[in-house]
Write a protein that holds these residues in place. Structure first.
Motif, PDB file in Angstrom:
ATOM      1  N   ALA A   1      10.477  -3.889  -5.918  1.00 26.84           N
ATOM      2  CA  ALA A   1       9.725  -2.453  -5.917  1.00 26.84           C
ATOM      3  C   ALA A   1       9.647  -1.924  -7.282  1.00 26.84           C
ATOM      4  CB  ALA A   1      10.321  -1.530  -5.092  1.00 26.84           C
ATOM      5  N   ARG A   2      10.686  -2.052  -8.047  1.00 28.09           N
ATOM      6  CA  ARG A   2      10.439  -1.625  -9.500  1.00 28.09           C
ATOM      7  C   ARG A   2       9.314  -2.516 -10.118  1.00 28.09           C
ATOM      8  NH1 ARG A   2      16.180  -0.859  -8.806  1.00 28.09           N
ATOM      9  NH2 ARG A   2      16.685   1.416  -9.262  1.00 28.09           N
ATOM     10  N   THR A   3       9.168  -3.799 -10.010  1.00 35.00           N
ATOM     11  CA  THR A   3       8.166  -4.570 -10.601  1.00 35.00           C
ATOM     12  C   THR A   3       6.806  -3.949  -9.959  1.00 35.00           C
ATOM     13  OG1 THR A   3       9.800  -6.352 -10.733  1.00 35.00           O
ATOM     14  CG2 THR A   3       7.433  -6.738 -10.845  1.00 35.00           C
ATOM     15  N   HIS A   4       6.779  -3.829  -8.714  1.00 36.06           N
ATOM     16  CA  HIS A   4       5.506  -3.354  -8.078  1.00 36.06           C
ATOM     17  C   HIS A   4       4.989  -2.208  -8.759  1.00 36.06           C
ATOM     18  CE1 HIS A   4       5.921  -6.133  -4.660  1.00 36.06           C
ATOM     19  NE2 HIS A   4       5.047  -6.678  -5.270  1.00 36.06           N
ATOM     20  N   ILE A   5       5.749  -1.049  -8.956  1.00 33.23           N
ATOM     21  CA  ILE A   5       5.357   0.182  -9.412  1.00 33.23           C
ATOM     22  C   ILE A   5       4.849   0.102 -10.801  1.00 33.23           C
ATOM     23  CG2 ILE A   5       6.221   2.608 -10.169  1.00 33.23           C
ATOM     24  CD1 ILE A   5       8.213   2.178  -7.637  1.00 33.23           C
ATOM     25  N   LYS A   6       5.557  -0.957 -11.759  1.00 32.12           N
ATOM     26  CA  LYS A   6       4.949  -1.046 -13.094  1.00 32.12           C
ATOM     27  C   LYS A   6       3.655  -1.846 -12.969  1.00 32.12           C
ATOM     28  CE  LYS A   6       9.461  -1.914 -15.156  1.00 32.12           C
ATOM     29  NZ  LYS A   6      10.411  -3.045 -15.608  1.00 32.12           N
ATOM     30  N   LYS A   7       3.538  -2.480 -11.941  1.00 32.47           N
ATOM     31  CA  LYS A   7       2.147  -3.502 -11.688  1.00 32.47           C
ATOM     32  C   LYS A   7       0.998  -2.267 -11.269  1.00 32.47           C
ATOM     33  CE  LYS A   7       3.381  -8.051 -10.923  1.00 32.47           C
ATOM     34  NZ  LYS A   7       3.662  -9.109  -9.859  1.00 32.47           N
ATOM     35  N   LEU A   8       1.516  -1.669 -10.386  1.00 30.58           N
ATOM     36  CA  LEU A   8       0.506  -0.479 -10.104  1.00 30.58           C
ATOM     37  C   LEU A   8      -0.055   0.371 -10.990  1.00 30.58           C
ATOM     38  CD1 LEU A   8       2.119   1.262  -6.771  1.00 30.58           C
ATOM     39  CD2 LEU A   8      -0.048  -0.126  -6.889  1.00 30.58           C
ATOM     40  N   GLU A   9       0.808   0.523 -11.834  1.00 30.69           N
ATOM     41  CA  GLU A   9       0.115   1.467 -13.249  1.00 30.69           C
ATOM     42  C   GLU A   9      -1.052   0.642 -13.987  1.00 30.69           C
ATOM     43  OE1 GLU A   9       0.906   4.535 -13.679  1.00 30.69           O
ATOM     44  OE2 GLU A   9       1.914   4.595 -11.811  1.00 30.69           O
ATOM     45  N   THR A  10      -1.002  -0.645 -13.885  1.00 33.34           N
ATOM     46  CA  THR A  10      -1.935  -1.236 -14.734  1.00 33.34           C
ATOM     47  C   THR A  10      -3.035  -1.712 -13.992  1.00 33.34           C
ATOM     48  OG1 THR A  10      -0.981  -3.438 -14.078  1.00 33.34           O
ATOM     49  CG2 THR A  10       0.044  -2.374 -16.033  1.00 33.34           C
ATOM     50  N   LEU A  11      -3.122  -1.570 -12.735  1.00 35.73           N
ATOM     51  CA  LEU A  11      -4.555  -1.832 -11.814  1.00 35.73           C
ATOM     52  C   LEU A  11      -5.744  -0.970 -12.127  1.00 35.73           C
ATOM     53  CD1 LEU A  11      -2.830  -1.922  -8.372  1.00 35.73           C
ATOM     54  CD2 LEU A  11      -3.321  -4.031  -9.982  1.00 35.73           C
ATOM     55  N   PRO A  12      -6.789  -1.431 -11.852  1.00 39.66           N
ATOM     56  CA  PRO A  12      -7.884  -0.454 -11.911  1.00 39.66           C
ATOM     57  C   PRO A  12      -8.121   0.500 -11.192  1.00 39.66           C
ATOM     58  CG  PRO A  12      -8.610  -2.684 -11.395  1.00 39.66           C
ATOM     59  CD  PRO A  12      -7.320  -2.449 -11.535  1.00 39.66           C
ATOM     60  N   GLU A  13      -8.651   1.546 -11.487  1.00 37.90           N
ATOM     61  CA  GLU A  13      -8.703   2.959 -10.336  1.00 37.90           C
ATOM     62  C   GLU A  13      -9.293   2.732  -9.095  1.00 37.90           C
ATOM     63  OE1 GLU A  13      -7.399   5.843 -11.525  1.00 37.90           O
ATOM     64  OE2 GLU A  13      -6.878   4.581 -13.328  1.00 37.90           O
ATOM     65  N   ASN A  14      -9.932   1.718  -8.843  1.00 34.29           N
ATOM     66  CA  ASN A  14     -10.445   1.367  -7.532  1.00 34.29           C
ATOM     67  C   ASN A  14      -9.695   0.165  -6.898  1.00 34.29           C
ATOM     68  OD1 ASN A  14     -12.135   3.484  -7.317  1.00 34.29           O
ATOM     69  ND2 ASN A  14     -13.956   2.448  -8.094  1.00 34.29           N
ATOM     70  N   ALA A  15      -8.538   0.001  -7.433  1.00 30.52           N
ATOM     71  CA  ALA A  15      -7.701  -1.108  -6.869  1.00 30.52           C
ATOM     72  C   ALA A  15      -7.442  -0.059  -5.427  1.00 30.52           C
ATOM     73  CB  ALA A  15      -6.546  -1.327  -7.524  1.00 30.52           C
ATOM     74  N   TYR A  16      -7.153  -0.807  -4.163  1.00 30.40           N
ATOM     75  CA  TYR A  16      -7.051   0.106  -2.835  1.00 30.40           C
ATOM     76  C   TYR A  16      -5.871  -0.281  -1.961  1.00 30.40           C
ATOM     77  CZ  TYR A  16     -10.289  -3.303  -0.793  1.00 30.40           C
ATOM     78  OH  TYR A  16     -10.727  -4.112  -0.201  1.00 30.40           O
ATOM     79  N   PHE A  17      -5.519   0.177  -1.146  1.00 31.31           N
ATOM     80  CA  PHE A  17      -4.731  -0.022  -0.016  1.00 31.31           C
ATOM     81  C   PHE A  17      -5.359   0.408   0.970  1.00 31.31           C
ATOM     82  CE2 PHE A  17      -1.880   2.125   2.806  1.00 31.31           C
ATOM     83  CZ  PHE A  17      -1.314   1.276   3.593  1.00 31.31           C
ATOM     84  N   ASN A  18      -5.592  -0.245   2.220  1.00 31.15           N
ATOM     85  CA  ASN A  18      -6.479   0.322   3.307  1.00 31.15           C
ATOM     86  C   ASN A  18      -5.328   0.611   4.449  1.00 31.15           C
ATOM     87  OD1 ASN A  18      -8.422   0.716   5.094  1.00 31.15           O
ATOM     88  ND2 ASN A  18      -9.217  -1.255   5.366  1.00 31.15           N
ATOM     89  N   HIS A  19      -5.096   1.870   4.691  1.00 29.40           N
ATOM     90  CA  HIS A  19      -4.251   2.649   5.501  1.00 29.40           C
ATOM     91  C   HIS A  19      -5.009   2.741   6.963  1.00 29.40           C
ATOM     92  CE1 HIS A  19      -1.932   5.723   7.374  1.00 29.40           C
ATOM     93  NE2 HIS A  19      -0.880   5.360   6.594  1.00 29.40           N
TER      94      HIS A  19
END
Length: 153
Positions: A103-121
């Motif tokens: 999770a710590r690694t993923h949170i760091k990666k999330l910050e570097t993603l483009p604004e329109n990277a997305y999750f489909n809820h």
């Protein structure tokens, strides 16, 4: 890195030693279940956002999302966890610690993603990066509050 999510991970980590505690008045599940589920959601949602194609993102309106994100909480007992993020029967402490690291690694990666990277809820539709982080904050806080109430009981 999302400071709020990072702080939440530290709070989750502090509760690992209480994983077997339960209060049937608060929740049918143990603290370990809530820890495992919250981490599975962080990791699963993050992976979907990381793997998404920002070019296929489509903004959508969800009244329920607008209301719940504005309020900053999810009501208890109203939703069921999808099978993919349900914890196993036996919660293993080392597995929770492993998920915390991921999770710590993923949170760091999330910050570097483009604004329109997305999750489909399933209920809220496509959530862009900012909305995805907000969803993770609200969802994780929801389970932290349940954990706190179990610890107080």
């Amino acid at each position: 890195m999302s400071i709020i999510l990072t702080e939440m991970l530290f709070k989750l980590e502090k509760c690992v030693s209480s994983k077997d505690k339960k209060s049937s008045q608060i929740s049918k599940s143990t603290i370990g279940w809530h820890l495992d589920h919250a981490l599975k959601v962080i990791n699963s949602v993050s992976e979907q956002a990381i793997d998404s194609n920002p070019e296929t993102y489509k903004s959508n309106f969800s009244f329920m999302r607008v209301v719940l994100f504005k309020l900053g909480f999810f009501p208890r007992g109203k939703a069921r966890a999808p099978k993919s993020v349900r914890p196993p029967e036996t919660i293993v402490e080392t597995e929770i610690h492993n998920q915390l690291q991921v999770a710590r690694t993923h949170i760091k990666k999330l910050e570097t993603l483009p604004e329109n990277a997305y999750f489909n809820h399933p209920m809220f539709g496509m959530l862009n990066k900012k909305q995805t982080v907000r969803f993770l904050e609200i969802h994780t806080n929801h389970h932290l509050k349940i954990i706190r109430d179990i610890l107080k009981s």
